[in-house]
Design a protein around this motif. Structure first.
Motif, mmCIF file in Angstrom:
data_model
loop_
_atom_site.group_PDB
_atom_site.id
_atom_site.type_symbol
_atom_site.label_atom_id
_atom_site.label_comp_id
_atom_site.label_asym_id
_atom_site.label_seq_id
_atom_site.Cartn_x
_atom_site.Cartn_y
_atom_site.Cartn_z
ATOM 1 N N HIS A 112 0.817 -1.213 0.000
ATOM 2 C CA HIS A 112 0.000 0.000 0.000
ATOM 3 C C HIS A 112 0.854 1.268 0.000
ATOM 4 C CE1 HIS A 112 -3.451 2.564 0.804
ATOM 5 N NE2 HIS A 112 -2.742 3.135 1.757
ATOM 6 N N PHE A 113 1.871 1.284 0.855
ATOM 7 C CA PHE A 113 2.687 2.502 0.970
ATOM 8 C C PHE A 113 3.917 2.489 0.044
ATOM 9 C CE2 PHE A 113 0.608 2.552 5.234
ATOM 10 C CZ PHE A 113 -0.050 3.773 5.085
ATOM 11 N N GLN A 114 4.083 1.377 -0.686
ATOM 12 C CA GLN A 114 5.257 1.256 -1.577
ATOM 13 C C GLN A 114 6.554 1.400 -0.776
ATOM 14 O OE1 GLN A 114 5.125 0.651 -5.293
ATOM 15 N NE2 GLN A 114 3.389 -0.227 -4.187
ATOM 16 N N THR A 115 6.591 0.687 0.321
ATOM 17 C CA THR A 115 7.753 0.724 1.215
ATOM 18 C C THR A 115 8.331 -0.684 1.351
ATOM 19 O OG1 THR A 115 6.187 0.469 3.038
ATOM 20 C CG2 THR A 115 6.970 2.711 2.582
ATOM 21 N N SER A 116 9.457 -0.799 2.034
ATOM 22 C CA SER A 116 10.039 -2.133 2.202
ATOM 23 C C SER A 116 9.311 -2.869 3.346
ATOM 24 C CB SER A 116 11.535 -2.048 2.510
ATOM 25 O OG SER A 116 11.740 -1.662 3.838
ATOM 26 N N PHE A 117 9.309 -4.166 3.224
ATOM 27 C CA PHE A 117 8.722 -5.011 4.273
ATOM 28 C C PHE A 117 9.436 -4.735 5.600
ATOM 29 C CE2 PHE A 117 8.095 -8.901 6.665
ATOM 30 C CZ PHE A 117 6.810 -9.306 6.343
ATOM 31 N N LEU A 157 10.039 5.895 15.719
ATOM 32 C CA LEU A 157 11.035 6.941 15.555
ATOM 33 C C LEU A 157 12.035 6.480 14.500
ATOM 34 C CD1 LEU A 157 11.697 9.686 16.909
ATOM 35 C CD2 LEU A 157 13.429 8.452 18.203
ATOM 36 N N THR A 158 12.028 7.168 13.364
ATOM 37 C CA THR A 158 12.910 6.762 12.275
ATOM 38 C C THR A 158 13.764 7.934 11.814
ATOM 39 O OG1 THR A 158 13.015 5.778 10.064
ATOM 40 C CG2 THR A 158 11.138 7.233 10.490
ATOM 41 N N GLY A 159 14.902 7.608 11.245
ATOM 42 C CA GLY A 159 15.748 8.633 10.648
ATOM 43 C C GLY A 159 15.642 8.612 9.135
ATOM 44 N N ASP A 160 14.729 7.829 8.624
ATOM 45 C CA ASP A 160 14.615 7.620 7.182
ATOM 46 C C ASP A 160 13.522 8.539 6.612
ATOM 47 O OD1 ASP A 160 14.148 6.692 4.622
ATOM 48 O OD2 ASP A 160 14.364 4.582 5.153
ATOM 49 N N ALA A 161 13.953 9.647 6.015
ATOM 50 C CA ALA A 161 12.994 10.645 5.512
ATOM 51 C C ALA A 161 12.148 10.092 4.373
ATOM 52 C CB ALA A 161 13.751 11.888 5.059
ATOM 53 N N GLN A 162 12.729 9.228 3.556
ATOM 54 C CA GLN A 162 11.966 8.671 2.422
ATOM 55 C C GLN A 162 10.818 7.801 2.925
ATOM 56 O OE1 GLN A 162 14.521 6.617 -0.299
ATOM 57 N NE2 GLN A 162 15.128 8.496 -1.339
ATOM 58 N N TYR A 163 11.127 6.967 3.921
ATOM 59 C CA TYR A 163 10.067 6.118 4.479
ATOM 60 C C TYR A 163 8.985 6.994 5.115
ATOM 61 C CZ TYR A 163 7.284 2.838 6.939
ATOM 62 O OH TYR A 163 6.176 2.129 7.360
ATOM 63 N N PHE A 164 9.421 7.981 5.874
ATOM 64 C CA PHE A 164 8.484 8.870 6.564
ATOM 65 C C PHE A 164 7.521 9.517 5.568
ATOM 66 C CE2 PHE A 164 7.321 13.086 8.166
ATOM 67 C CZ PHE A 164 6.746 12.742 9.376
ATOM 68 N N LYS A 165 8.069 10.005 4.471
ATOM 69 C CA LYS A 165 7.256 10.698 3.461
ATOM 70 C C LYS A 165 6.194 9.760 2.881
ATOM 71 C CE LYS A 165 7.949 13.468 -0.687
ATOM 72 N NZ LYS A 165 8.904 13.802 -1.758
ATOM 73 N N LYS A 179 3.722 8.313 6.265
ATOM 74 C CA LYS A 179 3.282 9.110 7.426
ATOM 75 C C LYS A 179 1.761 9.095 7.584
ATOM 76 C CE LYS A 179 3.564 13.479 4.957
ATOM 77 N NZ LYS A 179 4.316 14.709 4.745
ATOM 78 N N GLY A 180 1.046 8.808 6.509
ATOM 79 C CA GLY A 180 -0.414 8.750 6.567
ATOM 80 C C GLY A 180 -0.930 7.658 7.507
ATOM 81 N N PHE A 181 -0.089 6.704 7.824
ATOM 82 C CA PHE A 181 -0.472 5.604 8.710
ATOM 83 C C PHE A 181 -0.451 6.060 10.181
ATOM 84 C CE2 PHE A 181 0.645 1.232 10.510
ATOM 85 C CZ PHE A 181 -0.596 0.676 10.244
ATOM 86 N N GLY A 182 0.152 7.234 10.423
ATOM 87 C CA GLY A 182 0.255 7.756 11.797
ATOM 88 C C GLY A 182 1.319 7.031 12.591
ATOM 89 N N HIS A 183 1.382 7.330 13.872
ATOM 90 C CA HIS A 183 2.299 6.635 14.796
ATOM 91 C C HIS A 183 3.762 6.727 14.354
ATOM 92 C CE1 HIS A 183 -1.031 4.718 16.988
ATOM 93 N NE2 HIS A 183 -1.613 4.686 15.805
#
Lengths: 75, 136
Positions: free
Chosen positions: B95-100, B117-125, B128-132
């Motif tokens: 759904h989010f086109q992210t890694s497993f 808490l992540t340092g990965d801006a690409q994942y966050f972007k 982030k719609g998933f919240g938490h």
């Protein structure tokens, strides 16, 4: 007066076998005593402070370098 | 009590970066955990990602070993997933086109009603719609 305390401990068999590879059977007590003492000394220090202090030793990196290192070799 | 899920990028960013906002935010969370106001979680992926991150960012083998040992002296609860949870991670990663891998941390934060808490801006972007989630 003897200042030692005898005790019986159980170890997983693989651990005992590894121990025998490293330490002669007659020296196990002193090896275990040193290991316990080391672990107790570690337990006295605050793990949070110890971790935070690592920052002073760490070379500074950019975020991109960190992410790249984490993912290197992952396909 | 607050719950935080840490990934390797957040941990290594704290250790390696000089930006005050990064250091202060992570240190605040550590202080909350130290004083019993927060609980730290991660997945079983954390030691593997930290190990790889250290392996390919530090030439100092001793410092890498010391870091590994001191990080896992912290009370971080490494959580295993059930099969239905893993299936949900797979679904979310499509759904989010992210890694497993990254998504597993995120679902854990949602399951613990906490913050990833992540340092990965690409994942966050992307997710982030998933919240938490918070970007360090």
């Amino acid at each position: 007066m003897d200042n030692t305390q005898r005790l019986t401990v159980s170890l997983p068999k693989y651990l005992y076998e590894d121990l025998l590879q490293l330490v002669a059977a007659g020296n196990i007590s002193s090896f275990v005593a040193r290991a316990v003492e080391t672990r107790l000394l570690e337990a006295e220090s605050d793990p949070f402070d110890e971790f935070i202090k690592l920052r002073e030793k760490f070379p500074k990196k950019r975020r991109g370098e960190i992410i790249k290192a984490i993912r290197k070799g992952r396909v | 009590m607050k719950s935080y899920v840490l990934d390797a990028s957040a941990v290594l960013a704290f250790l390696s970066e000089e930006k005050p906002s990064v250091v202060e935010k992570f240190a605040k969370i550590l202080n909350e955990a130290k004083t019993g106001r927060a609980k730290l979680y991660s997945t079983h992926l954390l030691p593997l990602e930290i190990g790889n991150g250290l392996r390919f960012s530090l030439t100092d083998k001793e410092l890498a070993g010391e870091t590994f040992r001191k990080l896992f002296n912290l009370p971080i609860d490494l959580v295993a997933f059930s099969f239905p949870q893993l299936a949900r991670i797979l679904e979310l990663s499509y759904h989010f086109q992210t890694s497993f891998y990254d998504t597993s941390y995120h679902l854990l934060a949602k399951l613990r009603k906490g913050t990833f808490l992540t340092g990965d801006a690409q994942y966050f972007k992307k997710a982030k719609g998933f919240g938490h989630i918070e970007l360090l």
